[in-house]
Design an enzyme around this catalytic site. Sequence first.
Site, PDB file in Angstrom:
ATOM      1  N   ASP A 186      -2.109   7.766   3.686  1.00 33.05           N
ATOM      2  CA  ASP A 186      -1.684   6.423   4.102  1.00 33.05           C
ATOM      3  C   ASP A 186      -2.348   6.100   5.443  1.00 33.05           C
ATOM      4  O   ASP A 186      -2.750   7.005   6.173  1.00 33.05           O
ATOM      5  CB  ASP A 186      -0.155   6.393   4.238  1.00 33.05           C
ATOM      6  N   GLU A 187      -2.460   4.823   5.777  1.00 32.92           N
ATOM      7  CA  GLU A 187      -3.040   4.397   7.063  1.00 32.92           C
ATOM      8  C   GLU A 187      -4.400   5.047   7.300  1.00 32.92           C
ATOM      9  O   GLU A 187      -4.699   5.547   8.384  1.00 32.92           O
ATOM     10  CB  GLU A 187      -2.089   4.749   8.218  1.00 32.92           C
ATOM     11  N   LYS A 232       0.826  -1.215   0.000  1.00 31.41           N
ATOM     12  CA  LYS A 232       0.000   0.000   0.000  1.00 31.41           C
ATOM     13  C   LYS A 232       0.860   1.265   0.000  1.00 31.41           C
ATOM     14  O   LYS A 232       0.654   2.164  -0.805  1.00 31.41           O
ATOM     15  CB  LYS A 232      -0.920   0.019   1.230  1.00 31.41           C
ATOM     16  N   THR A 233       1.808   1.306   0.928  1.00 33.81           N
ATOM     17  CA  THR A 233       2.631   2.501   1.040  1.00 33.81           C
ATOM     18  C   THR A 233       3.485   2.675  -0.212  1.00 33.81           C
ATOM     19  O   THR A 233       3.667   3.778  -0.720  1.00 33.81           O
ATOM     20  CB  THR A 233       3.522   2.415   2.295  1.00 33.81           C
ATOM     21  N   ARG A 240       4.991  -7.108  11.017  1.00 32.44           N
ATOM     22  CA  ARG A 240       6.180  -6.261  10.842  1.00 32.44           C
ATOM     23  C   ARG A 240       7.377  -7.093  10.397  1.00 32.44           C
ATOM     24  O   ARG A 240       8.382  -6.571   9.943  1.00 32.44           O
ATOM     25  CB  ARG A 240       6.561  -5.531  12.153  1.00 32.44           C
ATOM     26  N   GLN A 298      -5.793  -3.256  10.653  1.00 31.59           N
ATOM     27  CA  GLN A 298      -4.702  -2.587  11.359  1.00 31.59           C
ATOM     28  C   GLN A 298      -5.165  -1.299  12.034  1.00 31.59           C
ATOM     29  O   GLN A 298      -4.354  -0.412  12.321  1.00 31.59           O
ATOM     30  CB  GLN A 298      -3.560  -2.275  10.398  1.00 31.59           C
TER      31      GLN A 298
END
Length: 749
Positions: free
Chosen positions: A217-218, A33-34, A609, A248
């Site tokens: 983002d996020e 995504k990022t 992560r 998330q």
Amino acid sequence: MALLDHLNSPQLAAVTLDPQHHALVLAGAGSGKTRVLTLRMAWLMQQGLVGPGGILAVTFTNKAAREMVTRMTALLPISPRGMWIGTFHGLCNRMLRAHHRDAGLPSTFQILDIADQLSAIKRVLKAHQIDDEKYPPKQVQRFINAAKEEGLRPGQTEAHDSFHRRLDEIYDLYQTQCNREGVVDFAELLLRSHELLQQQAAVREHYQRRFRHILVDEFQDTNRLQYRWLKLLAGGGASVFAVGDDDQSIYAFRGANVGNMSEFERDFAGPHLIRLEQNYRSFGHILDSANALIANNDGRLGKNLWTDRGEGEPIRVAETVSDAAEAQWVLSEIQSLVAEGRLRREIAILYRSNAQSRAFEHALFSAQVPYKVYGGLRFFERQEVKHALAYLRLMENPHDDTAFLRVVNFPTRGIGARTLEQLGDVARERGSSLYGAVALVAGKGGANLARFVELVDRLRFETTGLTLPELVDHVLQHSGLRQHYEQEKDGSDRLENLDELIPAAAAFIDEGPMPDFDGDGVIAEPLPDDAMPALAAFLSHAALEAGDNQAADGQDAVQLMTIHAAKGLEFEAVFITGLEEGLFPHENSAVDPAGLEEERRLMYVAITRARERLYLGYTQSRMLHGQTRYPMRSRFFDELPESCLKWLTPRQPAWAQGAEARRAAWEESDWSPRPRASAAGASGGLASAGGIMVGEQHFRVGQSVHHARFGEGVILALQGSGTQAQAQIRFADAGTKTLALGVAKLEAR
Ligand code: ATP
Ligand code: MG
């Protein structure tokens, strides 16, 4: 072309989506995504569809913003100047600086961090003789911040009873004080900036014209007000590109609203919904575990993640006897990872709460392994650093009462509580700041106050024209702070931190988390945000970015942080520690299913992560907040596929194997933490730890048990052995009882 190499087809579709369209990329962890968001920015510019000045990108941390800029400048020969990439707080701060007058703020407004805000609230309570037991400052703080996050001003909150009416009044008093002092808290940055856009058509239209592409983002962790802010900015026809993962979402406790995702679909008529399903980050065992865990949550938007990276190593799990032993275990694993040739910065130790970092810091420090802690008591939050910043803040804005009170008598200059009380009274009567009231205080106290004011004025005068690092140096020297810590016994650490401010200021000028504001010719119109004075910018940075500079940058260091802070990041090897009931999942969530689901999402974030190696740890006893606890293993272990795990210590119920077997198991493992000597039975006294076998069952302190009559309870202490064994148990409903274990028909949980 190079930019679009190595993208899978949905990623490519997202990056090159028609620039007129809005899009929502909904995808799991590590699916790119990022990366897609960053490449989209680069692609838009490369195609000449927008200049750097026409982009607004919101990231989760300043670190992420910097990384994005670095990645983009590596791809394209562009200057990041004039680009608006940052956190909501950072971007709002920038906007308010540029339009402070329209926003009703002094040009030198200062930012209150969480601790400053709390002390400002305490001052309000004191000044108005409000009972701080009835209105605990922290509760007031939560009330105020929650109101602001909903966009509510005093008088607009839902005051359904006298208690809340009073809270609303306190909010009003607090806000009046902030306005008088020219300070804004974190939530205010956003609210002010939202009001600015809402109320000032010229400003709004300027930014609506300017920003053609808004990228977020996020997105799952935006709150309502942030969403409304974005909507206002996008009102002029900008395209919005949002990426997120509902699994998330970990900031509900701070007002994050996953519902923004469905609202987005509604508000931005038919955004393209793009799903990414291939995970490029983690090996199979890691990904499978994350998928299995999160499947226990209800109401998910539903995603499937797969990887073609292969299974990789199993996830290693270890039970240790204490938090110190846990740290030793982590240390020894890290040492072997490093011996295998891994970089320390590719290794992260994650924990649920900041307080856990101490044990790891101790172990790493003793073994001379470089490490870097994010969060916790961060550089800019240290007492001595805050003192220095207070002088700097006063030089910028003398009406900042928080800063004034912090250093008016530090180092001591004979200004006592009585004088300050007198000063406070005068200031209140006149409705002025403390600084503004100094001349009205008579006597010796007044003279001392006047000398302090002179000092601040002199510092301001003497530092005109100096560079930021020179200025900081001058202030450390001439405020008396440096001499103070030189003379203080054990002051050398503090002195070191204080002196760290000079390189911090220099680094700030060199790298500047925000681009220089001198435009680059790409944007036709001159922007109003051209010149944030260096000191003001540095002070904003200190308030907003605390924590980003804890250790020397560039040094290869093991990374320590809370799971919250690890969002969006990735590491080759990850340790998730303190996996114990009450800690993770956190005890606050024990009775609240929604809270438990948020904890599970947090665990999902933590697991995902890791790229190659994942380690999970828990301990039998832990010192936390000055108390020793004897926790149970986290329930999350039961939600992970056994086939993905490798137990380094016997999986419970290992107690049933008896103390000797346990000891043997410890000693076999190469990090051999010493088991706590079992006090039970040996001394005959009430045991504080250890365990007892009674028949087939093993009991230990801290264990949850069920009793047919008394219900649920926890073992507080154990005594004796065999048929003589007794337990002191605290029952949830029946109070504390001492029971004979051989007779009591207890069920271990
Ligand atoms: P999170 O949800 O944790 O924020 P994310 O969806 O933002 O994750 P990224 O951080 O963008 O994921 O990507 C995860 C990793 O996968 C990165 O190292 C990224 O470079 C890599 N990656 C993404 N897409 C590809 C691809 N098509 N080919 C190779 N590597 C990729
Ligand atoms: Mg990401």
